[in-house]
Design a protein around this motif. Sequence first.
Motif, PDB file in Angstrom:
ATOM      1  N   TYR A 122      30.843  40.611  44.343  1.00  0.00           N
ATOM      2  CA  TYR A 122      29.976  41.207  45.370  1.00  0.00           C
ATOM      3  C   TYR A 122      30.170  40.498  46.717  1.00  0.00           C
ATOM      4  N   THR A 123      30.272  39.176  46.691  1.00  0.00           N
ATOM      5  CA  THR A 123      30.465  38.412  47.922  1.00  0.00           C
ATOM      6  C   THR A 123      31.779  38.786  48.597  1.00  0.00           C
ATOM      7  N   ILE A 124      32.823  38.967  47.795  1.00  0.00           N
ATOM      8  CA  ILE A 124      34.126  39.390  48.338  1.00  0.00           C
ATOM      9  C   ILE A 124      34.025  40.799  48.935  1.00  0.00           C
ATOM     10  N   LEU A 125      33.372  41.710  48.232  1.00  0.00           N
ATOM     11  CA  LEU A 125      33.202  43.076  48.746  1.00  0.00           C
ATOM     12  C   LEU A 125      32.482  43.073  50.089  1.00  0.00           C
ATOM     13  N   GLU A 126      31.417  42.303  50.173  1.00  0.00           N
ATOM     14  CA  GLU A 126      30.648  42.232  51.420  1.00  0.00           C
ATOM     15  C   GLU A 126      31.487  41.680  52.566  1.00  0.00           C
ATOM     16  N   ALA A 127      32.268  40.632  52.285  1.00  0.00           N
ATOM     17  CA  ALA A 127      33.117  40.051  53.329  1.00  0.00           C
ATOM     18  C   ALA A 127      34.170  41.052  53.790  1.00  0.00           C
ATOM     19  N   CYS A 128      34.762  41.777  52.858  1.00  0.00           N
ATOM     20  CA  CYS A 128      35.767  42.779  53.230  1.00  0.00           C
ATOM     21  C   CYS A 128      35.143  43.887  54.068  1.00  0.00           C
ATOM     22  N   ARG A 129      33.916  44.279  53.734  1.00  0.00           N
ATOM     23  CA  ARG A 129      33.212  45.315  54.504  1.00  0.00           C
ATOM     24  C   ARG A 129      32.866  44.823  55.904  1.00  0.00           C
ATOM     25  N   ASN A 130      32.296  43.647  55.996  1.00  0.00           N
ATOM     26  CA  ASN A 130      31.794  43.152  57.271  1.00  0.00           C
ATOM     27  C   ASN A 130      32.889  42.727  58.235  1.00  0.00           C
ATOM     28  N   PHE A 131      34.054  42.369  57.699  1.00  0.00           N
ATOM     29  CA  PHE A 131      35.123  41.875  58.563  1.00  0.00           C
ATOM     30  C   PHE A 131      36.339  42.803  58.567  1.00  0.00           C
ATOM     31  N   GLU A 132      36.113  44.058  58.169  1.00  0.00           N
ATOM     32  CA  GLU A 132      37.066  45.158  58.364  1.00  0.00           C
ATOM     33  C   GLU A 132      38.458  44.862  57.814  1.00  0.00           C
TER      34      GLU A 132
END
Length: 337
Positions: A122-132
């Motif tokens: 989940y943390t990886i998914l969020e980082a990928c989403r937030n930092f494009e």
Amino acid sequence: MKILITGAAGFIGMHTVQKFAFLGYEIIALDNINSYYETDLKYARLAALGIERNAIVYNKLIKGHGDNISFIQLDIQDAGNLNVLFATQNFDIVIHLAAQAGVRYSITNPRDYIDSNIIGFYTILEACRNFEVQHLLFASSSSVYGDTETIPFSENQNTDSPVSFYAATKKSNEVMAHAYASLYELKITGLRFFTVYGPWGRPDMAPVLFAKAGTESQPIKVFNNGEQSRDFTYIDDIVQGIVLVAENKSLLKNYQILNIGKGSPVSLMDFIRLLEKELNLQFDYHFMPPQKGDVVTTYADTTAIEKLGYKASTPLEIGIPKFVTWFLKYYYHNEKN
């Protein structure tokens, strides 16, 4: 292009870093170096990438071989520091291989799988989403297919009945990734790996377990009385598949699951006999009943990834000698005769 590769001190991760660095990509390699198995092996893999053990400090970026490999010790659950890393490095691609591995370990230690494979993912998914991030590739597993009699395993078949908690977390990753790809228009590809073997392999996997026991004149444990078959896939073929997926984003759907395997299952006993032959040993077999969470057969349908040019070309007769050469050198400091 700049790539983050998580799980870089792991078996598949180390080889993946080596290959992408060789191809000229700028690599940030990440691992928490946990103690699920011997950390000496993890540090040795990192040393092969030019990352010295004494230089490693938590959350500090250090240089490896050449100018295009850097390493950071970081836990994927550490959202604060992970977000800083994403914010400062501007990754184009993330190849997420970090996970709590092991089917049998998941039976007795399920919480570790929630922490790493669910919260960490989940943390990886969020980082990928937030930092494009342009493309997220993540490691799934052939274990999601469960103990099905429908073979070969196709990406289109039902995977709602995992038989291990490890498999359940990998299935969860696929469902979570599908939601993120849909909601946030992220490009995400899940890779279902099939029984990977080769140099630098994990010590809890069959090749090392069998080779060590046999070399040290101990009986080898053969579960389900040896009546199993596995789609043994050499590490170079796995990495070839990862490279093709990373380099052919335009040919993939916004969210896609792909098998990466040899596409030809081999009897476990045939695998053991080839290992015996290469080690020039006769193993003492200890046949045992099935182990909880194990499946009888794995068999990949690789039609989808073959459209990207994939072809698993390494037969066991080539892969096992390469594994044995590394095994003897690493564990016993012996060169194969």
